[in-house]
Design a protein around this motif. Sequence first.
Motif, PDB file in Angstrom:
ATOM      1  N   UNK A   2       7.273   4.071  -3.393  1.00  0.00           N
ATOM      2  CA  UNK A   2       7.117   3.908  -1.943  1.00  0.00           C
ATOM      3  C   UNK A   2       7.866   2.646  -1.519  1.00  0.00           C
ATOM      4  N   UNK A   3       8.743   2.796  -0.543  1.00  0.00           N
ATOM      5  CA  UNK A   3       9.600   1.679  -0.150  1.00  0.00           C
ATOM      6  C   UNK A   3       8.796   0.448   0.254  1.00  0.00           C
ATOM      7  N   UNK A   4       7.821   0.631   1.159  1.00  0.00           N
ATOM      8  CA  UNK A   4       6.988  -0.501   1.571  1.00  0.00           C
ATOM      9  C   UNK A   4       5.653   0.043   2.058  1.00  0.00           C
ATOM     10  N   UNK A   5       4.646  -0.807   2.062  1.00  0.00           N
ATOM     11  CA  UNK A   5       3.314  -0.363   2.473  1.00  0.00           C
ATOM     12  C   UNK A   5       2.672  -1.383   3.391  1.00  0.00           C
ATOM     13  N   UNK A  45      -0.716  -7.975  -8.341  1.00  0.00           N
ATOM     14  CA  UNK A  45      -1.082  -9.358  -8.636  1.00  0.00           C
ATOM     15  C   UNK A  45      -0.061 -10.306  -8.020  1.00  0.00           C
ATOM     16  N   UNK A  46      -0.540 -11.191  -7.154  1.00  0.00           N
ATOM     17  CA  UNK A  46       0.374 -12.149  -6.527  1.00  0.00           C
ATOM     18  C   UNK A  46       1.034 -13.008  -7.593  1.00  0.00           C
ATOM     19  N   UNK A  58       4.043 -10.224   2.807  1.00  0.00           N
ATOM     20  CA  UNK A  58       4.087 -10.717   1.437  1.00  0.00           C
ATOM     21  C   UNK A  58       2.848 -10.308   0.642  1.00  0.00           C
ATOM     22  N   UNK A  59       1.876  -9.694   1.325  1.00  0.00           N
ATOM     23  CA  UNK A  59       0.665  -9.259   0.636  1.00  0.00           C
ATOM     24  C   UNK A  59       0.662  -7.767   0.315  1.00  0.00           C
ATOM     25  N   UNK A  60       1.706  -7.056   0.666  1.00  0.00           N
ATOM     26  CA  UNK A  60       1.733  -5.598   0.450  1.00  0.00           C
ATOM     27  C   UNK A  60       1.673  -5.288  -1.047  1.00  0.00           C
ATOM     28  N   UNK A  61       0.841  -4.332  -1.410  1.00  0.00           N
ATOM     29  CA  UNK A  61       0.703  -3.962  -2.824  1.00  0.00           C
ATOM     30  C   UNK A  61       1.378  -2.621  -3.095  1.00  0.00           C
ATOM     31  N   UNK A  62       1.774  -2.437  -4.372  1.00  0.00           N
ATOM     32  CA  UNK A  62       2.462  -1.204  -4.803  1.00  0.00           C
ATOM     33  C   UNK A  62       3.609  -0.837  -3.864  1.00  0.00           C
ATOM     34  N   UNK A  63       4.272  -1.872  -3.396  1.00  0.00           N
ATOM     35  CA  UNK A  63       5.404  -1.707  -2.482  1.00  0.00           C
ATOM     36  C   UNK A  63       6.674  -2.096  -3.225  1.00  0.00           C
ATOM     37  N   UNK A  64       7.651  -1.187  -3.290  1.00  0.00           N
ATOM     38  CA  UNK A  64       8.920  -1.531  -3.927  1.00  0.00           C
ATOM     39  C   UNK A  64       9.507  -2.794  -3.295  1.00  0.00           C
ATOM     40  N   UNK A  65       9.546  -2.825  -1.964  1.00  0.00           N
ATOM     41  CA  UNK A  65      10.165  -3.965  -1.278  1.00  0.00           C
ATOM     42  C   UNK A  65       9.480  -5.278  -1.651  1.00  0.00           C
ATOM     43  N   UNK A  66       8.154  -5.280  -1.688  1.00  0.00           N
ATOM     44  CA  UNK A  66       7.460  -6.545  -1.938  1.00  0.00           C
ATOM     45  C   UNK A  66       7.562  -6.987  -3.396  1.00  0.00           C
ATOM     46  N   UNK A  67       7.655  -6.017  -4.296  1.00  0.00           N
ATOM     47  CA  UNK A  67       7.879  -6.349  -5.711  1.00  0.00           C
ATOM     48  C   UNK A  67       9.304  -6.879  -5.892  1.00  0.00           C
ATOM     49  N   UNK A  68      10.276  -6.190  -5.282  1.00  0.00           N
ATOM     50  CA  UNK A  68      11.667  -6.643  -5.375  1.00  0.00           C
ATOM     51  C   UNK A  68      11.824  -8.035  -4.769  1.00  0.00           C
ATOM     52  N   UNK A  69      11.208  -8.239  -3.621  1.00  0.00           N
ATOM     53  CA  UNK A  69      11.313  -9.551  -2.977  1.00  0.00           C
ATOM     54  C   UNK A  69      10.662 -10.617  -3.855  1.00  0.00           C
ATOM     55  N   UNK A  75      12.826 -11.893   5.864  1.00  0.00           N
ATOM     56  CA  UNK A  75      11.992 -11.872   4.664  1.00  0.00           C
ATOM     57  C   UNK A  75      10.588 -11.365   4.982  1.00  0.00           C
ATOM     58  N   UNK A  76       9.801 -11.206   3.897  1.00  0.00           N
ATOM     59  CA  UNK A  76       8.387 -10.872   4.041  1.00  0.00           C
ATOM     60  C   UNK A  76       8.138  -9.621   4.860  1.00  0.00           C
ATOM     61  N   UNK A  77       9.000  -8.656   4.723  1.00  0.00           N
ATOM     62  CA  UNK A  77       8.796  -7.406   5.442  1.00  0.00           C
ATOM     63  C   UNK A  77       9.864  -6.404   5.057  1.00  0.00           C
ATOM     64  N   UNK A  78       9.748  -5.178   5.597  1.00  0.00           N
ATOM     65  CA  UNK A  78      10.646  -4.096   5.183  1.00  0.00           C
ATOM     66  C   UNK A  78      12.122  -4.358   5.452  1.00  0.00           C
ATOM     67  N   UNK A  79      12.456  -5.284   6.338  1.00  0.00           N
ATOM     68  CA  UNK A  79      13.874  -5.545   6.628  1.00  0.00           C
ATOM     69  C   UNK A  79      14.566  -6.306   5.508  1.00  0.00           C
TER      70      UNK A  79
END
Length: 446
Positions: free
Chosen positions: A320-323, A349-350, A328-339, A199-203
Amino acid sequence: MLLLCTFLTLCFSAVHSQFPRVCTTDEALRDKSCCPAWEDGSPCGSLSGRGICRNWVTNVQFPIRFAARVPQYDDDRLNWPRDYFNRTCECFRTYGGFNCGDCRNGFHGEECDLVKTVVRREIRELSLPERKKFFSYLQLAKTTKSKDFVVLTTGDRHDRSTYRFVDATIYNVFAWIHYYSTHAIMTPSSFDLSHTYAHRGPAFPGWHRLGLLFLERQIQLLTNDEDFALPYYDWRGEKNCSICTNNFMGKNDVQGNLDPSSYFASWRSICSSFHFNDAYCPGVDHENEMERLLRRPGTHRTIKTLPSFKDVEDTLKWSVFDRSPYDAGATRSFRNVLEGFMRASDGTTSATTMHNQVHVYIGGTMSQVPISANDPMFVLHHCYIDKIFELWITKYNGNPTSYPNNDQPGQGPKECCTPYFPCFWNKDLLRKSTDLGYKYSTYQGS
Ligand SMILES: *[C@@H]1O[C@H](CO)[C@@H](O)[C@H](O)[C@H]1NC(C)=O
Ligand SMILES: *[C@@H]1O[C@H](CO)[C@@H](O)[C@H](O)[C@H]1NC(C)=O
């Protein structure tokens, strides 16, 4: 295809998880070798041209920022599977599995020359007999001891001499894999709580993709039903959990107990009550003492709804897949929004959204990360998360090069997805699902 495979030597094996039973003998662990003999008597079926036993080479290039931290870690899962094995099978062509005795995902038959793409459908698209079959397969997986895999247990993670490998049922191996990967990372005397491997990352999306493939393949093998595909739960816009009825996943009482006449009423959670940091599932041999599944959909203090159609549409806006910083703080990241750590509409916005929101909404077992995979609701939920991942891959032509370099431990592009075995590079899960032998139905929503 042959050419592709020489490029991606490690990426295409069938999903099997640690620990193969035959690789946990004293001898195998001492030699750090996991190259079991196949039917022809040779390691990795090498005499039959299925694969070869290879020294396992580390591919990890830690970025500078992370390199400074690495010596502080003393974690058995870091740089997977280095702590356990330095020799493993590498399977050729369409062969796969820890001894190359199975086929890579999407291939079937004795010679692994039959191509098959199974279709994962929404659970409400299944006919009543299909649904009953799915539940009976799950029940069989929950009660059948895995002949190929064992799980790791210890009451003291810092004392390697106390680590033991024990039997578990097929479904429980699956639940255990998630438990094992979500534990805090060990330092010599304490724990780093800010990272996990799943969790909390590109994996995150690929890790769960592999977990589902593992369960799906194990059920195919168990039931001799090569057409079996896991169903998903498309929760978009649901007013409540409409599959939380006894015809489907089961209803619950106010305490969260499942109705006695529902399908999963007797299920107990492996590793429950023991999800503290300093242990790996110590009660695993006393399954009868584990707690039953709990669910409390819609009763959370603040999370009172499931994600909407618009939330899913908004999630798919992020190209963008991830940034950086890939957490868990990555913004405008597909992965972090999906997660589900950022609001889908603005990506900055958290909030508790998407994947996380569903876990919290369902509540009970599902809302406790380490044991959440014990509830089969996890399977349906993550299949839908994987479908959204697949929609993103199709929309943006996502491929292994979309996977970023990053400094999350275990989540580098060429690190093995932890703790799957043999090795799958994290970046190689970012590819079309048809390359892995499955696709999703086009369900429009209920
Ligand atoms: C693998 O580990 C064993 C046991 O520690 C060691 O003896 C052997 O030299 C290692 N082999 C390689 C290729 O690193
Ligand atoms: C969901 O809501 C509908 C309509 O309000 C209700 O009839 C149904 O019983 C609810 N289902 C569950 C599982 O709570």
